[in-house]
Scaffold this motif. Structure first.
Motif, PDB file in Angstrom:
ATOM      1  N   GLY A 151       0.813  -1.215   0.000  1.00 59.55           N
ATOM      2  CA  GLY A 151       0.000   0.000   0.000  1.00 59.55           C
ATOM      3  C   GLY A 151       0.843   1.260   0.000  1.00 59.55           C
ATOM      4  N   ILE A 152       1.883   1.290   0.817  1.00 62.20           N
ATOM      5  CA  ILE A 152       2.742   2.479   0.885  1.00 62.20           C
ATOM      6  C   ILE A 152       3.464   2.705  -0.441  1.00 62.20           C
ATOM      7  CG2 ILE A 152       4.807   3.424   1.975  1.00 62.20           C
ATOM      8  CD1 ILE A 152       3.895   2.085   4.582  1.00 62.20           C
ATOM      9  N   VAL A 153       3.997   1.632  -1.035  1.00 66.26           N
ATOM     10  CA  VAL A 153       4.698   1.767  -2.315  1.00 66.26           C
ATOM     11  C   VAL A 153       3.748   2.269  -3.401  1.00 66.26           C
ATOM     12  CG1 VAL A 153       5.880   0.492  -4.148  1.00 66.26           C
ATOM     13  CG2 VAL A 153       6.452   0.054  -1.753  1.00 66.26           C
ATOM     14  N   CYS A 154       2.533   1.726  -3.460  1.00 69.10           N
ATOM     15  CA  CYS A 154       1.558   2.177  -4.466  1.00 69.10           C
ATOM     16  C   CYS A 154       1.210   3.650  -4.270  1.00 69.10           C
ATOM     17  CB  CYS A 154       0.297   1.326  -4.395  1.00 69.10           C
ATOM     18  SG  CYS A 154       0.480  -0.342  -5.059  1.00 69.10           S
ATOM     19  N   TRP A 155       1.041   4.049  -3.025  1.00 71.39           N
ATOM     20  CA  TRP A 155       0.706   5.455  -2.767  1.00 71.39           C
ATOM     21  C   TRP A 155       1.871   6.377  -3.106  1.00 71.39           C
ATOM     22  CZ3 TRP A 155      -3.140   8.750  -1.058  1.00 71.39           C
ATOM     23  CH2 TRP A 155      -4.401   8.163  -0.910  1.00 71.39           C
ATOM     24  N   LEU A 156       3.085   5.968  -2.798  1.00 69.27           N
ATOM     25  CA  LEU A 156       4.240   6.806  -3.120  1.00 69.27           C
ATOM     26  C   LEU A 156       4.385   6.990  -4.627  1.00 69.27           C
ATOM     27  CD1 LEU A 156       6.919   5.525  -0.575  1.00 69.27           C
ATOM     28  CD2 LEU A 156       5.716   7.718  -0.543  1.00 69.27           C
ATOM     29  N   TYR A 157       4.264   5.909  -5.387  1.00 65.70           N
ATOM     30  CA  TYR A 157       4.410   5.998  -6.841  1.00 65.70           C
ATOM     31  C   TYR A 157       3.153   6.551  -7.498  1.00 65.70           C
ATOM     32  CZ  TYR A 157       8.993   3.903  -6.984  1.00 65.70           C
ATOM     33  OH  TYR A 157      10.335   3.695  -6.831  1.00 65.70           O
ATOM     34  N   GLY A 158       2.014   6.440  -6.828  1.00 62.63           N
ATOM     35  CA  GLY A 158       0.791   7.021  -7.366  1.00 62.63           C
ATOM     36  C   GLY A 158       0.756   8.528  -7.267  1.00 62.63           C
ATOM     37  N   ARG A 159       1.656   9.120  -6.494  1.00 65.87           N
ATOM     38  CA  ARG A 159       1.709  10.576  -6.357  1.00 65.87           C
ATOM     39  C   ARG A 159       2.802  11.197  -7.215  1.00 65.87           C
ATOM     40  NH1 ARG A 159       1.644  11.953  -0.042  1.00 65.87           N
ATOM     41  NH2 ARG A 159       1.393  14.052  -0.930  1.00 65.87           N
ATOM     42  N   GLN A 160       3.488  10.374  -8.013  1.00 68.60           N
ATOM     43  CA  GLN A 160       4.548  10.897  -8.871  1.00 68.60           C
ATOM     44  C   GLN A 160       3.994  11.257 -10.236  1.00 68.60           C
ATOM     45  OE1 GLN A 160       7.850   8.177  -8.866  1.00 68.60           O
ATOM     46  NE2 GLN A 160       8.233   8.388  -6.682  1.00 68.60           N
ATOM     47  N   ASP A 161       4.881  11.683 -11.120  1.00 69.29           N
ATOM     48  CA  ASP A 161       4.486  12.174 -12.440  1.00 69.29           C
ATOM     49  C   ASP A 161       4.204  10.990 -13.368  1.00 69.29           C
ATOM     50  OD1 ASP A 161       3.929  13.785 -14.548  1.00 69.29           O
ATOM     51  OD2 ASP A 161       6.011  14.196 -15.083  1.00 69.29           O
ATOM     52  N   THR A 162       2.991  10.456 -13.265  1.00 76.08           N
ATOM     53  CA  THR A 162       2.550   9.360 -14.121  1.00 76.08           C
ATOM     54  C   THR A 162       1.234   9.761 -14.768  1.00 76.08           C
ATOM     55  OG1 THR A 162       1.447   8.331 -12.218  1.00 76.08           O
ATOM     56  CG2 THR A 162       3.664   7.565 -12.739  1.00 76.08           C
TER      57      THR A 162
ATOM     58  N   ARG B  35      -2.594  10.219 -15.592  1.00 73.84           N
ATOM     59  CA  ARG B  35      -3.619  10.420 -14.567  1.00 73.84           C
ATOM     60  C   ARG B  35      -4.348   9.127 -14.200  1.00 73.84           C
ATOM     61  NH1 ARG B  35      -9.038  11.744 -14.629  1.00 73.84           N
ATOM     62  NH2 ARG B  35      -9.016  11.760 -16.896  1.00 73.84           N
ATOM     63  N   LEU B  36      -4.781   8.363 -15.207  1.00 78.54           N
ATOM     64  CA  LEU B  36      -5.512   7.137 -14.919  1.00 78.54           C
ATOM     65  C   LEU B  36      -4.625   6.108 -14.217  1.00 78.54           C
ATOM     66  CD1 LEU B  36      -7.866   6.443 -17.966  1.00 78.54           C
ATOM     67  CD2 LEU B  36      -8.495   6.954 -15.611  1.00 78.54           C
ATOM     68  N   LEU B  37      -3.372   6.011 -14.660  1.00 75.02           N
ATOM     69  CA  LEU B  37      -2.454   5.076 -14.017  1.00 75.02           C
ATOM     70  C   LEU B  37      -2.186   5.502 -12.581  1.00 75.02           C
ATOM     71  CD1 LEU B  37      -0.638   2.619 -14.207  1.00 75.02           C
ATOM     72  CD2 LEU B  37       1.148   4.081 -15.151  1.00 75.02           C
ATOM     73  N   ARG B  38      -2.040   6.808 -12.366  1.00 77.72           N
ATOM     74  CA  ARG B  38      -1.809   7.320 -11.011  1.00 77.72           C
ATOM     75  C   ARG B  38      -3.006   6.999 -10.108  1.00 77.72           C
ATOM     76  NH1 ARG B  38      -0.617  12.004 -12.449  1.00 77.72           N
ATOM     77  NH2 ARG B  38      -2.563  13.122 -12.067  1.00 77.72           N
ATOM     78  N   LEU B  39      -4.207   7.219 -10.629  1.00 82.39           N
ATOM     79  CA  LEU B  39      -5.403   6.916  -9.848  1.00 82.39           C
ATOM     80  C   LEU B  39      -5.518   5.416  -9.590  1.00 82.39           C
ATOM     81  CD1 LEU B  39      -7.994   7.901  -8.540  1.00 82.39           C
ATOM     82  CD2 LEU B  39      -9.123   7.769 -10.773  1.00 82.39           C
ATOM     83  N   GLY B  40      -5.142   4.613 -10.586  1.00 75.65           N
ATOM     84  CA  GLY B  40      -5.181   3.168 -10.400  1.00 75.65           C
ATOM     85  C   GLY B  40      -4.252   2.718  -9.288  1.00 75.65           C
ATOM     86  N   LEU B  41      -3.044   3.295  -9.229  1.00 72.29           N
ATOM     87  CA  LEU B  41      -2.094   2.948  -8.167  1.00 72.29           C
ATOM     88  C   LEU B  41      -2.632   3.350  -6.789  1.00 72.29           C
ATOM     89  CD1 LEU B  41       1.306   3.939  -9.812  1.00 72.29           C
ATOM     90  CD2 LEU B  41       0.640   1.647  -9.070  1.00 72.29           C
ATOM     91  N   LEU B  42      -3.243   4.536  -6.724  1.00 76.10           N
ATOM     92  CA  LEU B  42      -3.779   4.993  -5.441  1.00 76.10           C
ATOM     93  C   LEU B  42      -4.917   4.090  -4.970  1.00 76.10           C
ATOM     94  CD1 LEU B  42      -3.802   8.870  -6.016  1.00 76.10           C
ATOM     95  CD2 LEU B  42      -2.190   7.531  -4.657  1.00 76.10           C
ATOM     96  N   LEU B  43      -5.782   3.686  -5.895  1.00 73.86           N
ATOM     97  CA  LEU B  43      -6.903   2.819  -5.521  1.00 73.86           C
ATOM     98  C   LEU B  43      -6.409   1.429  -5.125  1.00 73.86           C
ATOM     99  CD1 LEU B  43      -9.523   3.818  -8.232  1.00 73.86           C
ATOM    100  CD2 LEU B  43      -9.646   4.290  -5.786  1.00 73.86           C
ATOM    101  N   PHE B  44      -5.486   0.883  -5.904  1.00 73.52           N
ATOM    102  CA  PHE B  44      -4.951  -0.440  -5.575  1.00 73.52           C
ATOM    103  C   PHE B  44      -4.222  -0.390  -4.234  1.00 73.52           C
ATOM    104  CE2 PHE B  44      -2.207  -4.147  -5.851  1.00 73.52           C
ATOM    105  CZ  PHE B  44      -3.027  -5.086  -6.465  1.00 73.52           C
ATOM    106  N   GLY B  45      -3.468   0.685  -4.008  1.00 78.47           N
ATOM    107  CA  GLY B  45      -2.782   0.833  -2.726  1.00 78.47           C
ATOM    108  C   GLY B  45      -3.754   0.966  -1.570  1.00 78.47           C
ATOM    109  N   THR B  46      -4.873   1.666  -1.797  1.00 75.11           N
ATOM    110  CA  THR B  46      -5.896   1.770  -0.747  1.00 75.11           C
ATOM    111  C   THR B  46      -6.476   0.402  -0.425  1.00 75.11           C
ATOM    112  OG1 THR B  46      -6.449   4.017  -1.480  1.00 75.11           O
ATOM    113  CG2 THR B  46      -8.078   2.869  -0.135  1.00 75.11           C
ATOM    114  N   GLY B  47      -6.665  -0.419  -1.475  1.00 71.52           N
ATOM    115  CA  GLY B  47      -7.167  -1.768  -1.246  1.00 71.52           C
ATOM    116  C   GLY B  47      -6.231  -2.589  -0.380  1.00 71.52           C
ATOM    117  N   THR B  48      -4.935  -2.507  -0.644  1.00 68.75           N
ATOM    118  CA  THR B  48      -3.978  -3.273   0.173  1.00 68.75           C
ATOM    119  C   THR B  48      -3.895  -2.723   1.596  1.00 68.75           C
ATOM    120  OG1 THR B  48      -2.145  -1.910  -0.644  1.00 68.75           O
ATOM    121  CG2 THR B  48      -2.606  -3.962  -1.820  1.00 68.75           C
ATOM    122  N   LEU B  49      -4.088  -1.414   1.764  1.00 66.54           N
ATOM    123  CA  LEU B  49      -4.093  -0.858   3.121  1.00 66.54           C
ATOM    124  C   LEU B  49      -5.355  -1.273   3.873  1.00 66.54           C
ATOM    125  CD1 LEU B  49      -2.626   2.707   2.496  1.00 66.54           C
ATOM    126  CD2 LEU B  49      -1.498   0.731   3.535  1.00 66.54           C
TER     127      LEU B  49
END
Length: 379
Positions: free
Chosen positions: A152-163, A165-179
């Motif tokens: 979850g932490i890794v997904c959130w860290l990389y979801g806040r970088q310059d990626t 928009r949809l991929l960034r949101l996907g990482l944040l959602l997937f990271g939220t699921g693992t958290l």
């Protein structure tokens, strides 16, 4: 009351796994993620009552069913952690991740074998009920807690970088699921210590929310691929009128596929790339049929049409292409071209394609038709 949330979330995970299967099986970089999604869905499914009942028909001893599900969930958590860490820094932490998982699995088996005879590997409401020792659950829950929290932490860290928009949101959602999965393990640790009946009903909705967040997060890259495919299809069709006229006048520029079957099986992106090359090659040939007088007439015509400034070059190109096609059809001899008609410099294929799409749109626009009907175009 919230059993539907867990069931629907797991069903959504399976739907995403099926949707990603063609790309996940073909692409070696996407294959670990696809396998991780499948394993997450499978691990969650094994805890559903209908699945447990079906397994009971195959393996009559429920104790071994419970232990097998726990061991499989360790493999699942390790696989997800391995993929997330590898995707984050492009290095595979195979030995530490799966080595730790193997050690945890061995510890669970040893603790299970050392326990007094017991019917199930479950946390009984009454601590006096024979079962595995609490150390079994501490090892099991803490490994999951560590793995899921790290993911979850890794997904959130990389979801806040310059990626994207949809991929960034996907990482944040997937990271939220693992958290949320981490929250589930914390709740189970608290339940292990308290045996509070108020905690049990929370497990299913938290699992359902976890599954839904993971499913939506994993589905967003599919949506990104579908949108890219839609854009490629729209561009491919948008270039068709210009491509047909240019290649019919210059058939030698058409890149011949190996056979008709291979042409039909060619990916859309590759077909679009070939179409762009063929249009560009035809333009190189046709520019030798444009005289300075014709080019000057084209520019005056476009200037009189109130064309937006950012589309002027595309309309000029469309008009001189129409004039060049007429000159070639009428048997005019080509001549050395001294004027740069290559258009604006493009730094990549996307810019080149976007410019040619503007030209193709202008080629079918009324302003180009007006030019063809004008004395300069007819001449």
């Amino acid at each position: 009351m919230f059993a539907w949330l867990e069931t629907s979330g797991i069903a959504a995970l399976w739907a995403v796994a099926l949707a990603r299967a063609p790309h996940g099986l073909r692409n070696r970089f996407q294959r670990p993620l696809w396998l991780a999604i499948v394993m997450i869905a499978l691990a969650m499914s094994m805890h559903l009552e209908p699945v447990t009942a079906a397994l009971a028909n195959v393996v009559p001893d429920e104790h071994w069913i419970d232990l097998s599900k726990h061991l499989f969930s360790i493999v699942d958590a390790a696989a997800v952690l391995w993929f997330i860490l590898g995707a984050a820094d492009r290095r595979r932490h195979t030995t530490p991740v799966f080595g730790t998982a193997a050690a945890v699995m061995a510890a669970l088996v040893l603790l299970d074998l050392a326990a007094p005879p017991h019917a199930r590997n479950q946390i009984a409401p009454d601590p006096a009920t024979p079962g595995v020792p609490d150390a079994y659950w501490w090892v099991f829950f803490l490994f999951h807690l560590l793995a899921d929290t790290t993911c979850g932490i890794v997904c959130w860290l990389y979801g806040r970088q310059d990626t994207p928009r949809l991929l960034r949101l996907g990482l944040l959602l997937f990271g939220t699921g693992t958290l949320l999965a981490s929250l589930l393990w914390v709740l189970k640790l608290v339940y292990l210590q308290t045996r509070s009946p108020d905690l049990g009903p929370l497990f299913s909705p938290v699992t359902g929310a976890e599954a839904w967040f993971m499913a939506v997060g994993a589905a967003l890259p599919v949506a990104l691929q579908l949108r890219a495919h839609r854009d490629h299809r729209r561009t491919y069709r948008g270039l068709a009128p210009l491509w047909r006229d240019l290649t019919s006048a210059n058939p030698d520029v058409v890149l011949k596929p190996g056979n008709r079957l291979s042409a039909l099986a060619m990916p859309l992106q590759l077909r679009l790339y070939r179409r762009v090359i063929e249009i560009r090659d035809a333009m190189i040939v046709l520019r030798n049929y444009v005289t300075p007088a014709t080019l000057e007439a084209v520019r005056r015509h476009v200037a009189a049409q109130s064309v937006p400034a950012h589309l002027t070059d595309a309309h000029v190109t469309a008009c001189w292409l129409a004039a060049a096609l007429d000159a070639r059809r009428n048997g005019h001899a080509p001549q050395s071209q001294t004027v740069n008609l290559a258009g604006p410099d493009a730094t990549d294929l996307d810019e080149e394609t976007a410019h040619l799409l503007q030209v193709a749109t202008a080629y079918c626009a009324p302003s180009t038709g007006t030019y063809r009907a004008s004395p300069a175009g007819a001449g």
